[in-house]
Design an enzyme around this catalytic site. Sequence first.
Site, mmCIF file in Angstrom:
data_model
loop_
_atom_site.group_PDB
_atom_site.id
_atom_site.type_symbol
_atom_site.label_atom_id
_atom_site.label_comp_id
_atom_site.label_asym_id
_atom_site.label_seq_id
_atom_site.Cartn_x
_atom_site.Cartn_y
_atom_site.Cartn_z
ATOM 1 N N GLY A 41 0.821 -1.223 0.000
ATOM 2 C CA GLY A 41 0.000 0.000 0.000
ATOM 3 C C GLY A 41 0.845 1.258 0.000
ATOM 4 O O GLY A 41 2.066 1.218 0.127
ATOM 5 N N GLY A 77 7.311 7.746 6.149
ATOM 6 C CA GLY A 77 6.364 8.373 5.234
ATOM 7 C C GLY A 77 6.959 9.497 4.396
ATOM 8 O O GLY A 77 6.257 10.146 3.632
ATOM 9 N N ARG A 135 -2.305 -1.405 -10.017
ATOM 10 C CA ARG A 135 -1.109 -2.218 -10.219
ATOM 11 C C ARG A 135 -1.506 -3.688 -10.244
ATOM 12 O O ARG A 135 -2.602 -4.044 -9.783
ATOM 13 C CB ARG A 135 -0.140 -2.022 -9.038
ATOM 14 C CG ARG A 135 0.140 -0.576 -8.713
ATOM 15 C CD ARG A 135 0.416 -0.401 -7.212
ATOM 16 N NE ARG A 135 0.470 1.025 -6.845
ATOM 17 C CZ ARG A 135 1.593 1.722 -6.738
ATOM 18 N NH1 ARG A 135 2.748 1.140 -6.909
ATOM 19 N NH2 ARG A 135 1.559 2.996 -6.441
ATOM 20 N N ASP A 204 3.955 -4.951 -7.453
ATOM 21 C CA ASP A 204 3.313 -3.689 -7.046
ATOM 22 C C ASP A 204 3.857 -2.511 -7.848
ATOM 23 O O ASP A 204 3.325 -1.403 -7.745
ATOM 24 C CB ASP A 204 3.499 -3.441 -5.545
ATOM 25 C CG ASP A 204 4.951 -3.536 -5.119
ATOM 26 O OD1 ASP A 204 5.579 -4.579 -5.375
ATOM 27 O OD2 ASP A 204 5.470 -2.565 -4.559
HETATM 28 P P1 AMP Z 1 8.797 1.085 -3.363
HETATM 29 O O1 AMP Z 1 10.107 0.422 -3.116
HETATM 30 O O2 AMP Z 1 8.878 2.566 -3.503
HETATM 31 O O3 AMP Z 1 8.001 0.420 -4.450
HETATM 32 O O4 AMP Z 1 7.964 0.911 -2.013
HETATM 33 C C1 AMP Z 1 7.627 -0.346 -1.473
HETATM 34 C C2 AMP Z 1 6.691 -0.171 -0.299
HETATM 35 O O5 AMP Z 1 7.363 0.500 0.784
HETATM 36 C C3 AMP Z 1 5.462 0.675 -0.585
HETATM 37 O O6 AMP Z 1 4.392 0.117 0.146
HETATM 38 C C4 AMP Z 1 5.846 2.039 -0.056
HETATM 39 O O7 AMP Z 1 4.721 2.834 0.284
HETATM 40 C C5 AMP Z 1 6.651 1.666 1.190
HETATM 41 N N1 AMP Z 1 7.582 2.718 1.589
HETATM 42 C C6 AMP Z 1 8.722 3.076 0.969
HETATM 43 N N2 AMP Z 1 9.345 4.083 1.622
HETATM 44 C C7 AMP Z 1 8.589 4.399 2.688
HETATM 45 C C8 AMP Z 1 8.700 5.359 3.759
HETATM 46 N N3 AMP Z 1 9.722 6.210 3.848
HETATM 47 N N4 AMP Z 1 7.705 5.382 4.677
HETATM 48 C C9 AMP Z 1 6.664 4.533 4.590
HETATM 49 N N5 AMP Z 1 6.503 3.605 3.630
HETATM 50 C C10 AMP Z 1 7.456 3.522 2.678
HETATM 51 MG MG MG Z 2 6.347 1.005 -5.465
#
Ligand code: AMP
Ligand code: MG
Length: 438
Positions: A41, A77, A135, A204
């Site tokens: 998510g 976040g 996705r 995703d």
């Molecule tokens: P990604 O590698 O950008 O595809 O992210 C994978 C998952 O990690 C997704 O669910 C993102 O929302 C979560 N995520 C990545 N970085 C953060 C962060 N700094 N804080 C919270 N969730 C994160």
């Molecule tokens: Mg992602």
Amino acid sequence: EALRGPEGVAVLAGSVAPAGAEPVAMAYAGHQFGGYAPRLGDGRALLLGEVHDREGRRRDVHLKGSGRTPFARGGDGKAALGPMLREYVVSEAMHALGCPTTRSLAVVSTGERIARDTGMLPGAVLTRVAASHLRVGTFQYAAALGDRALLRRLADHAIARHHPDAAEADSPPLALLERVAAVQADLVARWMLVGFVHGVMNTDNMTISGETIDYGPCAFMDAYDPATVFSSIDHGGRYAYGNQPGIAQWNLARLAEALLPLLVGDEPTEGEVDDAVARLTTVLEAFPARYEQAWGHGMQAKLGLSSPDDDLVSDLLALLEEQAVDWTTWFRALARDLRGDRDAARGLVPDIAAADAWLARWRAHQPDADAMDAVNPIYVPRNHLVEEALAAATAGDEAPVHELVAVLARPFDERPGLDRYAAPGPTDGPRYRTFCGT
Ligand code: AMP
Ligand code: MG
């Protein structure tokens, strides 16, 4: 102008919701490096809502780095300025290169310092504009809930939004898989043709629309090598350049599994399930041929050939790999060769005799140099240029990012004074590494 004003910036920074908007964090699941995560998510992102663009198409407006959500798990976040600018620069370059992609509308510095492995970094929020954020992982999430009515609503929504002709098919969910496979075959072929390595093709991070999404550890290949990997966490090379078509097919198989309940009744017999699996499998098995066709057409255009010549292409790939020739430079050099600069291409290959033999076969096709230049970019987001611009921005100087974006907005159009942007990066020194930026 409105977005540049204080109210606009407050929206783009995620501090104020636009009037009438009800921002949501979207739920999705996903296979990350092959392992299933049931609940990912938007952990640091928000969908502000949808707007219609000038052509009347619906666009998602989405903030990344806007703060914790119920999906944040252990994360803060937040997002750092460097990775958000990286998404901005590379996604805009991909758009100009003709690769379907989410776009970047803005990056706003938050003024916060955020903690990362490398120290305290300036924080930022990216505004991403997308055909949608549906996705493969969205379908996996809905399927795992076991609520067929919800899954059906999701499929109907995806069909209406992205693949409306699938609604007319005998089996709309099967047709949806087929349409997604078609747009993904085309997309991945385009990546391969420009030398793009996505770097984190988790389910995703694969869209239903066929747009490239999630610019984390992505990078452009320099010397042609199918084993090219940049991501610091991709130890096994799962998402290497040459694996991308196979991974796309693997991800589509996960979509097929998620759609399976929609191809059978409430309490299906074994025979019904077998039949549905067979129909989905037929679509999946057609993927390699679809991909090869898109790639083959693209290579034919890159080489300026009026008819296909598979041997010429495979011999070229062998030559470029063996001789470690820069992918982007090579194709522009071929057009220069046709214009009479006979050292342009052969000079890039250490084994000149091998280059000459291939070039003679290629020239016999009488390729068109101008047509080739229209499909072979001279300016791509080369790793050292991206890194240099992001480092400057992180240190407070935005000018190199703006300049890079302007150069990359016209990738096929050679302009004087920009030689630096066309040149390959240094080949000595440590291997280029990218990070997920999380
Ligand atoms: P990604 O590698 O950008 O595809 O992210 C994978 C998952 O990690 C997704 O669910 C993102 O929302 C979560 N995520 C990545 N970085 C953060 C962060 N700094 N804080 C919270 N969730 C994160
Ligand atoms: Mg992602």
